[in-house]
Design an enzyme around this catalytic site. Structure first.
Site, PDB file in Angstrom:
ATOM      1  N   GLU A  30       0.825  -1.208   0.000  1.00  7.20           N
ATOM      2  CA  GLU A  30       0.000   0.000   0.000  1.00  7.20           C
ATOM      3  C   GLU A  30       0.862   1.262   0.000  1.00  7.20           C
ATOM      4  O   GLU A  30       0.598   2.214  -0.754  1.00  7.20           O
ATOM      5  CB  GLU A  30      -0.923   0.007   1.219  1.00  7.20           C
ATOM      6  CG  GLU A  30      -1.896  -1.169   1.263  1.00  7.20           C
ATOM      7  CD  GLU A  30      -1.381  -2.348   2.069  1.00  7.20           C
ATOM      8  OE1 GLU A  30      -2.198  -2.994   2.750  1.00  7.20           O
ATOM      9  OE2 GLU A  30      -0.153  -2.622   2.028  1.00  7.20           O
TER      10      GLU A  30
ATOM     11  N   ALA B 210       9.531 -36.511  -8.120  1.00  6.85           N
ATOM     12  CA  ALA B 210       9.368 -36.792  -9.543  1.00  6.85           C
ATOM     13  C   ALA B 210       9.301 -38.298  -9.721  1.00  6.85           C
ATOM     14  O   ALA B 210      10.113 -39.034  -9.149  1.00  6.85           O
ATOM     15  CB  ALA B 210      10.540 -36.212 -10.335  1.00  6.85           C
TER      16      ALA B 210
ATOM     17  N   LEU C  42      21.399 -28.886  -3.306  1.00  5.12           N
ATOM     18  CA  LEU C  42      20.140 -28.381  -2.737  1.00  5.12           C
ATOM     19  C   LEU C  42      20.069 -26.851  -2.725  1.00  5.12           C
ATOM     20  O   LEU C  42      19.577 -26.240  -1.780  1.00  5.12           O
ATOM     21  CB  LEU C  42      19.927 -28.924  -1.314  1.00  5.12           C
ATOM     22  CG  LEU C  42      19.875 -30.450  -1.176  1.00  5.12           C
ATOM     23  CD1 LEU C  42      19.733 -30.850   0.283  1.00  5.12           C
ATOM     24  CD2 LEU C  42      18.738 -31.033  -2.003  1.00  5.12           C
TER      25      LEU C  42
ATOM     26  N   SER D 236       7.420 -40.825   6.883  1.00  7.65           N
ATOM     27  CA  SER D 236       7.489 -40.304   8.246  1.00  7.65           C
ATOM     28  C   SER D 236       6.821 -38.934   8.341  1.00  7.65           C
ATOM     29  O   SER D 236       6.129 -38.636   9.321  1.00  7.65           O
ATOM     30  CB  SER D 236       8.946 -40.201   8.708  1.00  7.65           C
ATOM     31  OG  SER D 236       9.543 -41.475   8.787  1.00  7.65           O
TER      32      SER D 236
ATOM     33  N   ASP E  79      22.987 -39.345  -3.359  1.00  5.98           N
ATOM     34  CA  ASP E  79      23.109 -38.406  -4.481  1.00  5.98           C
ATOM     35  C   ASP E  79      24.096 -37.272  -4.261  1.00  5.98           C
ATOM     36  O   ASP E  79      24.471 -36.596  -5.228  1.00  5.98           O
ATOM     37  CB  ASP E  79      21.735 -37.795  -4.795  1.00  5.98           C
ATOM     38  CG  ASP E  79      20.689 -38.839  -5.162  1.00  5.98           C
ATOM     39  OD1 ASP E  79      21.080 -39.888  -5.693  1.00  5.98           O
ATOM     40  OD2 ASP E  79      19.501 -38.589  -4.901  1.00  5.98           O
TER      41      ASP E  79
END
Length: 374
Positions: A52, A154, A204, A300, A200
Site C-alpha cells: 500500500e 518426480a 540443494l 514419516s 546423491d
C-alpha cells in the site's frame, strides 16, 4: 476496467515478491482515480515497505478521493513497518477494495474496521479465492506458527522415483526441472533425509539466476552426513541445519566448524521427531519447506502430520521393477479407509511431463487408522 480486473492487476504485482517477502505475505496494490491507474506497488522484500505504501508513493497525481485495490487486508499494527491504514487515511483514499482478510491475530478484521470507522467505503472478498491461494503459505504459518510443508517428488507413470539399480537422473525433462528450481526460490527451506545425501550428494540450492537459496535442512538421526558432502562443504555460504538425535559433542563440533547448525532433537520411533523440528523451525521464521525426501522420510512426514501439500511431477515413462524405489515407502496404511486423502488437485503440463498439486486433508489418519485396526 472493473473491480475484478484491477484486483487481477494487484495479484500480478503481488507475485513479483515471490521468494523475497517470507515470512510476510505477498501483497499487491493499485491506486485508481476517475478510471485512471495512478499508482502501483507490491511488497518487495521482508522488512521493506508494504504494498500500500509503495503504491501510494508511486502515484503520478494526488490520490485524494481515489480507490485503493489491495490483495490483503491492510495492516493496523507496528512491525518492521508502520501501519498501512495510517498511510491510507493520510492519503485521503475514498474507497478500499480488499481481496483477502488477514488471519494474523494482530490484524484479523481490525484494519478494515479502522478504515470504516473513518468513513472509508470498504469492499471485501473481491477475487478472494485467488487472493487466498496466493498466500496459503502465510495463512498456514501465521495461524499455526509452523512451516507449510510441500512434499515434492518426480516419478514415472508407474510410480517409480528410480530404476531398480538406483538410477534417477533425470526422470523429468528440463522444463519440469526448471519449475522445481522456481519452487526452491519460493520456499524458505528445503528438507531431505541423510539417505538422499548419501545416495546423491546433492547441493540443494536454487539454480535460477538471481534466485534465493533455501535454508537446507538435513534429517540425520545419527549424524552420518559425510563431512566431504556438498551440503557440508558449502555450509558457510548457504545456511545448513542438521536435525539429529545424536548428542555426541565431538561429532557435532565437526559439523559446526564446517558452518552447519546442529539441532539436537528428541527421537520418535527411532528417528528425528518431525513435529518438534517443525516447531523449532517455525520459531526461526522458516515459514515454508520444500520436502525433497526419499520414500522413508516422506512416509514419516505424512505419518507425523506435517505435510500440507503434495507436488507430484510425473514423467510419461515406465520403469517397472519390484525393487525400484517408490516416492512413499514406510509401513504404509493397513486398509483403504486409512488412506491419506488429497483434495483441490490442480494439473499443469510442463513440456512432456505433468505436475499434480494437491492439498493433504487433515485430520485423516488417527480416527481412520483406529477404525482399520479394530
Amino acid at each position: 476496467m472493473n473491480d475484478k480486473e484491477y484486483m487481477r492487476l494487484a495479484l500480478q504485482l503481488a507475485k513479483k515478491g515471490c521468494g523475497w517477502t517470507s515470512p510476510n505475505p505477498m501483497v499487491g496494490a493499485v491506486v485508481v482515480k476517475e478510471g485512471r491507474i495512478i499508482g502501483q506497488g507490491w511488497h518487495q522484500r521482508y522488512g521493506q515497505a508494504h504494498a500500500e505504501r509503495n503504491a501510494l508513493a508511486s502515484c503520478t497525481e494526488d490520490p485524494q478521493g481515489a480507490t485503493l485495490y489491495v490483495t490483503l487486508e491492510p495492516c493496523c499494527h507496528y512491525g518492521k513497518q508502520p501501519p498501512c491504514v495510517d498511510a491510507i487515511l493520510d492519503a485521503g483514499i475514498h474507497r478500499v477494495v480488499v481481496g483477502s482478510a488477514d488471519p494474523n491475530p494482530l490484524v484479523a478484521g481490525k484494519g478494515i474496521a479502522i478504515l470504516r470507522a473513518h468513513g472509508i467505503d470498504v469492499t471485501e472478498n473481491v477475487l478472494q479465492k485467488e487472493c487466498d491461494a496466493l498466500n496459503k503459505v502465510f495463512f498456514h504459518y501465521i495461524t499455526t506458527k509452523r512451516p507449510f510443508v510441500s512434499m515434492k517428488y518426480a516419478m514415472t507413470m508407474d510410480g517409480k522415483i528410480a530404476t531398480y539399480t538406483g538410477a534417477s537422473k533425470w526422470i523429468t525433462g528440463e522444463i519440469a526441472r526448471n519449475h522445481v528450481q522456481r519452487q526452491r526460490h519460493r520456499f524458505r527451506g528445503i528438507m531431505v533425509g541423510v539417505g538422499t545425501i548419501l545416495a546423491d550428494d546433492p547441493l540443494l540450492t536454487c539454480r535460477i539466476e538471481g534466485g534465493r537459496d533455501p535454508v537446507r535442512i538435513i534429517c540425520d538421526t545419527h549424524l552420518r552426513t559425510p563431512l566431504q558432502s556438498q551440503v557440508v562443504m558449502t555450509a558457510k555460504q548457504v545456511p545448513t541445519i542438521l536435525a539429529t538425535c545424536c548428542g555426541d559433542p565431538e561429532k557435532q563440533a565437526a559439523y559446526q566448524q564446517a558452518g552447519c547448525r546442529v539441532l539436537c532433537l528428541e527421537a520418535h520411533c527411532g528417528h528425528v521427531n518431525l513435529p518438534q523440528l517443525m516447531e523449532q523451525l517455525g520459531q526461526e521464521q522458516i515459514d515454508s519447506i520444500l520436502l525433497e525426501g526419499g520414500g522413508t522420510l516422506n512416509w514419516s512426514a505424512l505419518e507425523s502430520g506435517i505435510v500440507q501439500q503434495v507436488q507430484a511431477y510425473i514423467a510419461p515413462k515406465l520403469f517397472g521393477g519390484r525393487d525400484a524405489k517408490a516416492p512413499i515407502e514406510g509401513a504404509g496404511v493397513p486398509l483403504l479407509d486409512a488412506a491419506f486423502r488429497l483434495k483441490n488437485s490442480r494439473l499443469e503440463q510442463l513440456g512432456k511431463d505433468f505436475l499434480i498439486e494437491s492439498e493433504v486433508e487433515y485430520p485423516c489418519l488417527p480416527e481412520s487408522w483406529k477404525k482399520s485396526e479394530q
